[in-house]
Motif scaffolding. Structure first.
Motif, PDB file in Angstrom:
ATOM      1  N   PRO A 151       0.825  -1.210   0.000  1.00  8.13           N
ATOM      2  CA  PRO A 151       0.000   0.000   0.000  1.00  8.13           C
ATOM      3  C   PRO A 151       0.858   1.258   0.000  1.00  8.13           C
ATOM      4  O   PRO A 151       1.998   1.247   0.460  1.00  8.13           O
ATOM      5  CB  PRO A 151      -0.813  -0.128   1.292  1.00  8.13           C
ATOM      6  N   ALA A 152       0.293   2.340  -0.496  1.00  8.04           N
ATOM      7  CA  ALA A 152       0.986   3.625  -0.487  1.00  8.04           C
ATOM      8  C   ALA A 152       1.118   4.118   0.949  1.00  8.04           C
ATOM      9  O   ALA A 152       0.127   4.123   1.697  1.00  8.04           O
ATOM     10  CB  ALA A 152       0.222   4.644  -1.320  1.00  8.04           C
ATOM     11  N   PRO A 153       2.320   4.517   1.386  1.00 10.44           N
ATOM     12  CA  PRO A 153       2.518   4.925   2.781  1.00 10.44           C
ATOM     13  C   PRO A 153       1.553   6.007   3.248  1.00 10.44           C
ATOM     14  O   PRO A 153       0.994   5.922   4.345  1.00 10.44           O
ATOM     15  CB  PRO A 153       3.965   5.417   2.797  1.00 10.44           C
ATOM     16  N   GLU A 154       1.342   7.034   2.433  1.00  9.83           N
ATOM     17  CA  GLU A 154       0.472   8.133   2.839  1.00  9.83           C
ATOM     18  C   GLU A 154      -0.955   7.658   3.088  1.00  9.83           C
ATOM     19  O   GLU A 154      -1.614   8.086   4.044  1.00  9.83           O
ATOM     20  CB  GLU A 154       0.473   9.238   1.775  1.00  9.83           C
ATOM     21  N   LEU A 155      -1.432   6.753   2.235  1.00 10.86           N
ATOM     22  CA  LEU A 155      -2.814   6.286   2.357  1.00 10.86           C
ATOM     23  C   LEU A 155      -3.011   5.414   3.585  1.00 10.86           C
ATOM     24  O   LEU A 155      -3.987   5.570   4.337  1.00 10.86           O
ATOM     25  CB  LEU A 155      -3.216   5.516   1.101  1.00 10.86           C
ATOM     26  N   ILE A 156      -2.109   4.477   3.814  1.00 11.10           N
ATOM     27  CA  ILE A 156      -2.314   3.565   4.936  1.00 11.10           C
ATOM     28  C   ILE A 156      -2.064   4.258   6.274  1.00 11.10           C
ATOM     29  O   ILE A 156      -2.764   3.989   7.257  1.00 11.10           O
ATOM     30  CB  ILE A 156      -1.464   2.285   4.785  1.00 11.10           C
ATOM     31  N   VAL A 157      -1.107   5.173   6.337  1.00  7.35           N
ATOM     32  CA  VAL A 157      -0.883   5.907   7.582  1.00  7.35           C
ATOM     33  C   VAL A 157      -2.130   6.709   7.944  1.00  7.35           C
ATOM     34  O   VAL A 157      -2.597   6.684   9.095  1.00  7.35           O
ATOM     35  CB  VAL A 157       0.344   6.832   7.463  1.00  7.35           C
ATOM     36  N   GLU A 158      -2.708   7.401   6.973  1.00  7.61           N
ATOM     37  CA  GLU A 158      -3.919   8.180   7.237  1.00  7.61           C
ATOM     38  C   GLU A 158      -5.064   7.279   7.690  1.00  7.61           C
ATOM     39  O   GLU A 158      -5.799   7.598   8.640  1.00  7.61           O
ATOM     40  CB  GLU A 158      -4.333   8.956   5.993  1.00  7.61           C
ATOM     41  N   ALA A 159      -5.225   6.125   7.061  1.00  7.68           N
ATOM     42  CA  ALA A 159      -6.309   5.216   7.407  1.00  7.68           C
ATOM     43  C   ALA A 159      -6.119   4.628   8.802  1.00  7.68           C
ATOM     44  O   ALA A 159      -7.090   4.457   9.561  1.00  7.68           O
ATOM     45  CB  ALA A 159      -6.413   4.115   6.366  1.00  7.68           C
ATOM     46  N   VAL A 160      -4.878   4.300   9.168  1.00  2.27           N
ATOM     47  CA  VAL A 160      -4.604   3.771  10.503  1.00  2.27           C
ATOM     48  C   VAL A 160      -4.978   4.790  11.572  1.00  2.27           C
ATOM     49  O   VAL A 160      -5.660   4.462  12.569  1.00  2.27           O
ATOM     50  CB  VAL A 160      -3.130   3.353  10.630  1.00  2.27           C
ATOM     51  N   ARG A 184       8.003   8.739   9.949  1.00  2.00           N
ATOM     52  CA  ARG A 184       7.996  10.199   9.751  1.00  2.00           C
ATOM     53  C   ARG A 184       6.581  10.692   9.463  1.00  2.00           C
ATOM     54  O   ARG A 184       6.129  11.694  10.046  1.00  2.00           O
ATOM     55  CB  ARG A 184       8.934  10.566   8.601  1.00  2.00           C
ATOM     56  N   LEU A 185       5.872  10.004   8.593  1.00  2.00           N
ATOM     57  CA  LEU A 185       4.502  10.397   8.258  1.00  2.00           C
ATOM     58  C   LEU A 185       3.585  10.285   9.469  1.00  2.00           C
ATOM     59  O   LEU A 185       2.692  11.117   9.669  1.00  2.00           O
ATOM     60  CB  LEU A 185       3.979   9.529   7.121  1.00  2.00           C
TER      61      LEU A 185
END
Length: 298
Positions: A151-160, A184-185
């Motif tokens: 998964p794209a890091p930005e997408l999964i971090v936001e979803a978590v 970092r994100l």
């Protein structure tokens, strides 16, 4: 938030006690909550329709998965390309009975009707559990060298963080990752969130692919060679904790970590003797695959 201070290392059930029960499952989580542990660790992926789900690999393994009751002939497609409804058709509760190789975890309980859980489902179980609030270590699975699978890091971090915030669990969660850009994100998304920098076992380090300039893409621009040491690189990256394979932990490395203000939280432990040795070395927490927690640590 700071983690609780304990006279003994925190005990975390890795992948919901994967040596004893199906890994990363609600069924195993409920079993873990009956044990004298401080928290559980899960690996998470992201579905095509935006659900955070607990699973280690980017695809379902043919050795551990049935689709509509039938064993897979080969690995499935990437989970990131499936909807949650599609994932629910897979059963991950058993190991294929006709494996040619010996079982890695022969004592693991075999179950039927076990499906990949969502992060909100696991958080609901943790919230409802009796006793002190358990910690949740969330390993966000991304791969800077395999964008087609991960998964794209930005997408999964936001979803978590969407799910953690909805459950009021951010203060009881720790984000861990081998891909340091995730950390970092996460710090940008939720300043003060607990994090741990996972590191590749020393025995596997020579296999890591480097970029054209000889640096690891997993380090998010903080290659140890440029900072003098791995600990210095973690600290410069904003790290709070070094999380290595337990066999890489030595007394000297703990002293080095502490000199940079880092806690030490090893993973991969499987035996009571390993847990005791890490405790004697002074680690902060130990992530354990599963054993008789009560008897083995008396």
């Amino acid at each position: 938030m700071s983690e609780p201070v304990s006279p003994k290392p925190l005990l975390i059930a890795g992948a919901t006690g994967y040596a004893l029960w199906p890994a990363n499952t609600l069924e195993a989580t409920l079993r873990c909550l009956e044990l004298p542990i401080d928290g559980i660790e899960i690996d998470v992926q992201l579905t095509s329709d935006g659900h955070v789900v607990a699973h280690h690999d980017y695809r379902f393994s043919a050795d551990h998965t049935r689709l509509d009751g039938v064993w897979l002939d080969a690995a499935s497609g990437p989970l990131k390309d499936m909807t949650l409804a599609e994932l629910r058709r897979y059963d991950v509760g058993r190991t294929r009975p006709d494996l040619a190789t010996p079982l890695q975890y022969p004592d693991r309980e075999q179950m039927d009707g076990v499906h990949v859980p969502t992060l909100p489902e696991l958080l609901a179980a943790l919230t409802a559990a009796s006793g002190p609030r358990r910690l949740l270590y969330v390993e966000i699975k991304t791969d800077p060298q395999n964008l087609a699978e991960a998964p794209a890091p930005e997408l999964i971090v936001e979803a978590v963080f969407r799910d953690l915030e909805a459950a009021g669990y951010v203060d009881h969660a720790k984000i861990i990752a081998f891909d340091w850009q995730v950390l970092r994100l996460s710090a940008l998304r939720s300043p003060g969130v607990m994090t741990a920098h996972l590191t590749i076992p020393a025995a596997l380090a020579p296999q890591a692919k480097l970029d054209a300039e000889g640096r690891s893409p997993w380090r998010d621009g903080h290659d140890p060679a440029e900072f003098g040491s791995e600990m210095a690189a973690i600290k410069a990256h904003g790290g709070m904790e070094w999380s290595p394979y337990f066999k890489d932990v030595t007394a000297d490395r703990i002293v080095e970590a502490e000199s940079h203000g880092l806690r030490v939280g090893p993973w991969g432990l499987a035996l009571g003797d390993d847990v005791r040795r890490m405790a004697e070395l002074g680690v902060y927490s130990s992530t354990v695959s599963g054993f008789d927690w009560g008897a083995d640590l008396d």
